[in-house]
Design a protein around this motif. Structure first.
Motif, mmCIF file in Angstrom:
data_model
loop_
_atom_site.group_PDB
_atom_site.id
_atom_site.type_symbol
_atom_site.label_atom_id
_atom_site.label_comp_id
_atom_site.label_asym_id
_atom_site.label_seq_id
_atom_site.Cartn_x
_atom_site.Cartn_y
_atom_site.Cartn_z
ATOM 1 N N ALA A 70 0.827 -1.206 0.000
ATOM 2 C CA ALA A 70 0.000 0.000 0.000
ATOM 3 C C ALA A 70 0.859 1.253 0.000
ATOM 4 O O ALA A 70 0.575 2.226 -0.722
ATOM 5 C CB ALA A 70 -0.932 -0.013 1.220
ATOM 6 N N GLU A 71 1.931 1.234 0.807
ATOM 7 C CA GLU A 71 2.817 2.399 0.881
ATOM 8 C C GLU A 71 3.518 2.625 -0.452
ATOM 9 O O GLU A 71 3.692 3.768 -0.891
ATOM 10 C CB GLU A 71 3.853 2.171 1.983
ATOM 11 N N LEU A 72 3.914 1.557 -1.114
ATOM 12 C CA LEU A 72 4.585 1.678 -2.407
ATOM 13 C C LEU A 72 3.655 2.258 -3.462
ATOM 14 O O LEU A 72 4.064 3.083 -4.280
ATOM 15 C CB LEU A 72 5.098 0.299 -2.849
ATOM 16 N N SER A 73 2.410 1.838 -3.435
ATOM 17 C CA SER A 73 1.438 2.328 -4.411
ATOM 18 C C SER A 73 1.056 3.782 -4.170
ATOM 19 O O SER A 73 0.626 4.484 -5.086
ATOM 20 C CB SER A 73 0.168 1.468 -4.359
ATOM 21 N N ALA A 74 1.249 4.242 -2.933
ATOM 22 C CA ALA A 74 0.820 5.599 -2.577
ATOM 23 C C ALA A 74 1.813 6.670 -3.007
ATOM 24 O O ALA A 74 1.486 7.858 -2.957
ATOM 25 C CB ALA A 74 0.592 5.685 -1.068
ATOM 26 N N HIS A 75 3.012 6.291 -3.438
ATOM 27 C CA HIS A 75 4.027 7.273 -3.791
ATOM 28 C C HIS A 75 4.544 7.008 -5.205
ATOM 29 O O HIS A 75 4.916 5.874 -5.534
ATOM 30 C CB HIS A 75 5.206 7.225 -2.823
ATOM 31 N N ASP A 76 4.580 8.039 -6.001
ATOM 32 C CA ASP A 76 5.156 7.936 -7.343
ATOM 33 C C ASP A 76 6.676 7.895 -7.238
ATOM 34 O O ASP A 76 7.283 8.656 -6.469
ATOM 35 C CB ASP A 76 4.730 9.124 -8.201
ATOM 36 N N GLY A 77 7.294 7.039 -8.025
ATOM 37 C CA GLY A 77 8.743 6.952 -8.039
ATOM 38 C C GLY A 77 9.330 6.332 -6.787
ATOM 39 O O GLY A 77 10.533 6.494 -6.528
ATOM 40 N N ALA A 78 8.520 5.629 -6.013
ATOM 41 C CA ALA A 78 9.001 5.014 -4.772
ATOM 42 C C ALA A 78 9.685 3.682 -5.064
ATOM 43 O O ALA A 78 9.434 3.037 -6.091
ATOM 44 C CB ALA A 78 7.844 4.797 -3.802
#
Length: 383
Positions: A70-78
């Motif tokens: 979820a955290e990965l999907s919430a940030h672009d370029g993460a």
């Protein structure tokens, strides 16, 4: 990242994932399904550290795989770095489902005990590294293993042993924002660099052991042959851990242009390749030197055995000479004893008993026989 497959369900309700190369069937786990708390507890134990990075900064510390996704999907370029220790099949299946990991790579990660290698599955790299650690107290080399799944926006590290520890690598990267900004490949480089740097103390330890063996060989220590054999086994195992790295790094280098690897990162990886080459050359030299030491030791042992046999032969010759002398003198003294015994028998009628010169004759006979025997033994070098 382009997905490698799509989800589907068969008639039995089992989740499966289709790939261009095959089909990965992920059977449901009824025990874990009935015990979600138990599964969550296992995941917390196997999930050593999980973090999401944006522009080189850590933006989240998720405690579960689901939170990481979820955290990965919430940030672009993460970029996510997930560190696992002895995960079960369900956790790896979750990773395969989320990141499109190939079933063959997942199988290797579950089984462990793989040779070092690098394989590409689409946009995902699967890397197996073998770390080494020199144990001073035991004068032995211990080996560990780490598996890496590297994609455009994620790195998954899987360990089945305590070594190699990756906490120091993570701290190093988090303190170097510029390097961490380079993404998943920078994490791969940092882990590679840490593993290769760990070979340095092992090389030094092996070199010290070989120096000790060289000293022991010329002191005649009988245990040195066994130590040479054991050290040779460790060197061979070390070669198996380091030699494949040359091909792996060559494969990474060949993909620099195609995958747009940052120039600074290219230089870092070439530096790692140089270190690997140095280690391999040193280890190859160790194996050759151990072979020569084994030959020298065998020669020295053979010489010592020959010298011992020579000394035994000399001692045997001296003993034979002594036996000859003793035997010769025994024969010389036996002759007069025999004559005296004959004339000492208590018979009334015996020749020479009544002879006036019998006593002188007996003495002369004893002396004559003794002199004759002495001359004979002297000529034969018995005396």
């Amino acid at each position: 990242m382009t997905p490698l497959g799509r989800d589907d369900r068969d008639g039995s309700g089992r989740r499966r994932r289709r790939y261009a190369s095959g089909l990965l069937v992920l059977p449901s786990d009824p025990i874990d399904a009935r015990n979600p708390a138990r599964q969550a507890e296992h995941e917390r134990r196997s999930l050593i550290d999980s973090a999401v990075y944006v522009a080189g900064e850590r933006v989240g510390e998720p405690e579960t795989l689901a939170e990481t996704y979820a955290e990965l999907s919430a940030h672009d370029g993460a970029v996510a770095w997930i560190g696992l220790y002895r995960p079960d099949r369900r956790e790896l299946a979750s990773l395969a489902d989320e990141f499109g990991l190939h079933d063959l790579a997942i199988e290797d990660a579950v089984l462990a005990h793989q040779r070092p290698k690098l394989e590409r599955y689409g946009d995902t790299l699967f890397v197996v590294l073998r770390a080494a650690r020199y144990v001073d107290s035991e004068e032995a080399v211990e080996f560990g293993e780490v598996h890496l799944f590297v994609g455009r926006d994620f790195v998954v590290t899987v360990r089945h042993s305590e070594a190699p520890g990756l906490g120091a690598v993570r701290r190093r990267l988090e303190s170097d924002k510029e390097l961490l900004e380079l993404g998943a490949e920078a994490i791969l480089y940092a882990i590679l660099d840490s593993v290769v740097d760990g070979y340095g103390p092992v090389v030094a330890g092996l070199e010290n052991d070989i120096d000790e063996i060289e000293t022991e060989i010329f002191t005649g220590d009988p245990r040195v042959s066994r130590r040479i054999y054991e050290l040779t086994r460790e060197v061979i195992e070390f070669q198996r851990a380091t030699r494949p790295l040359v091909g792996m790094l060559h494969g990474l280098t060949a993909g620099f242009e195609k995958y747009g690897t940052d120039e600074e990162l290219q230089r870092y990886l070439r530096d790692v390749a140089d270190h690997v080459t140095q280690v391999i050359e040193q280890v190859d030299g160790f194996r050759q030197l151990l072979s020569e030491l084994l030959t020298v030791n065998a020669t020295l042992v053979a010489q010592a055995q020959n010298e011992e046999m020579k000394n035994l032969a000399l001692a045997s010759n001296v003993q034979n000479d002594e036996v000859k002398r003793i035997s010769a003198w025994a024969a010389i003294f036996f002759a007069p004893t025999l004559i005296a015994a004959v004339y000492g028998m208590n018979f009334q009628h015996m020749p020479e008993l009544g002879w006036q010169h019998g006593y002188a004759f007996a003495l002369a006979l004893m002396v004559g026989i003794c002199v004759a025997l002495y001359v004979v033994f002297r000529r034969r070098d018995w005396l």
